[in-house]
Design a protein around this motif. Structure first.
Motif, PDB file in Angstrom:
ATOM      1  N   UNK A 120       0.814  -1.222   0.000  1.00 45.66           N
ATOM      2  CA  UNK A 120       0.000   0.000   0.000  1.00 45.66           C
ATOM      3  C   UNK A 120       0.840   1.262   0.000  1.00 45.66           C
ATOM      4  N   UNK A 121       1.989   1.235   0.678  1.00 48.82           N
ATOM      5  CA  UNK A 121       2.871   2.403   0.759  1.00 48.82           C
ATOM      6  C   UNK A 121       4.110   2.234  -0.107  1.00 48.82           C
ATOM      7  N   UNK A 122       4.057   1.329  -1.076  1.00 49.10           N
ATOM      8  CA  UNK A 122       5.198   1.065  -1.947  1.00 49.10           C
ATOM      9  C   UNK A 122       5.705   2.320  -2.629  1.00 49.10           C
ATOM     10  N   UNK A 123       7.044   2.475  -2.663  1.00 49.21           N
ATOM     11  CA  UNK A 123       7.665   3.638  -3.267  1.00 49.21           C
ATOM     12  C   UNK A 123       7.925   4.772  -2.304  1.00 49.21           C
ATOM     13  N   UNK A 124       7.365   4.698  -1.097  1.00 50.60           N
ATOM     14  CA  UNK A 124       7.568   5.755  -0.097  1.00 50.60           C
ATOM     15  C   UNK A 124       9.019   5.773   0.371  1.00 50.60           C
ATOM     16  N   UNK A 125       9.646   6.936   0.344  1.00 54.79           N
ATOM     17  CA  UNK A 125      11.014   7.081   0.836  1.00 54.79           C
ATOM     18  C   UNK A 125      11.006   7.139   2.362  1.00 54.79           C
ATOM     19  N   UNK A 126      11.846   6.338   2.974  1.00 52.00           N
ATOM     20  CA  UNK A 126      11.908   6.275   4.435  1.00 52.00           C
ATOM     21  C   UNK A 126      12.942   7.238   4.985  1.00 52.00           C
ATOM     22  N   UNK A 127      12.686   7.710   6.185  1.00 50.10           N
ATOM     23  CA  UNK A 127      13.657   8.532   6.906  1.00 50.10           C
ATOM     24  C   UNK A 127      14.777   7.615   7.389  1.00 50.10           C
TER      25      UNK A 127
END
Length: 206
Positions: free
Chosen positions: A8-15
């Motif tokens: 669902x959150x694929x592609x989100x850049x993580x801190x």
């Protein structure tokens, strides 16, 4: 720069955790790991525990892929703040609190956990200075909190020895990816003959 690979959150850049406080799992290793976990069918609706969570990368990846709940356990203050920021990213997408962050030493967290609290999938990526006897203590404390059919993943240096598994926790697979080695274990299951074909190093170019 790490990211959520799929779900669902694929592609989100993580801190990321600043400096060298943690040893993050590379996206290449993470992608290979979750491909195997998908094959094991242990992620969807799972209760996940990410010990020595660092940035929480493995836990939030699980949440993105459909885990029911995720607990991130990290003692370092800066790292636990990063865990919270990454948890917020996934919780916002999910529109509910799927990921919870616990600032605590791993041993203390497990000691405080009430009987009957069980997890289906557990990640342990302890810092290299944690010696093998100390890791064995953590695995023993974890054992009563594993659900039937649970999978435990221990990430260590490829130069480190196999963890000392407590009675009742059996290694069933291992994989090597460059300088990283993953050990897979589950409660109360004898290692099978297929293990011999499941211990090869992953090709560097994969």
């Amino acid at each position: 720069m790490s990211r959520i690979i799929a779900g669902a959150a694929g592609g989100t850049t993580l801190v990321s955790v600043p400096g060298s406080l943690t040893r993050p799992t590379t996206d290449r290793v993470k992608e290979a790991l979750f491909s195997r976990l998908d094959a094991f069918e242990v992620i969807a609706d799972a209760r996940v525990l990410d010990l020595y969570a660092g940035s929480g990368s493995l836990g939030v990846e699980s949440a993105s892929r459909g885990a029911k709940s995720v607990d991130l356990v990290e003692f370092d203050g800066k790292a636990s703040e990063v865990c919270q920021r990454n948890a917020d990213l996934v919780n916002t997408v999910a529109q509910q609190k799927v990921v919870s962050v616990h600032r605590s030493k791993v041993e203390s967290f497990l000691d405080r956990t009430q009987p009957g609290v069980l997890w289906d999938l557990v990640f342990l990526d302890p810092p290299y200075p944690l010696d093998e006897p100390a890791l064995a203590v953590v695995l023993a404390k974890l054992l009563p909190h594993l659900a039937e059919g649970a999978v435990v993943v221990v990430e260590r240096s490829s130069r480190a020895p196999e963890p000392s598994w407590p009675d009742g926790l059996e290694r069933f697979a291992e994989r090597k990816y460059g300088e990283t080695k993953l050990w897979f274990a589950e409660p109360g299951v004898e290692a099978g003959p297929e293990d011999a074909s499941d211990q090869a190093a992953e090709p560097e170019g994969s």
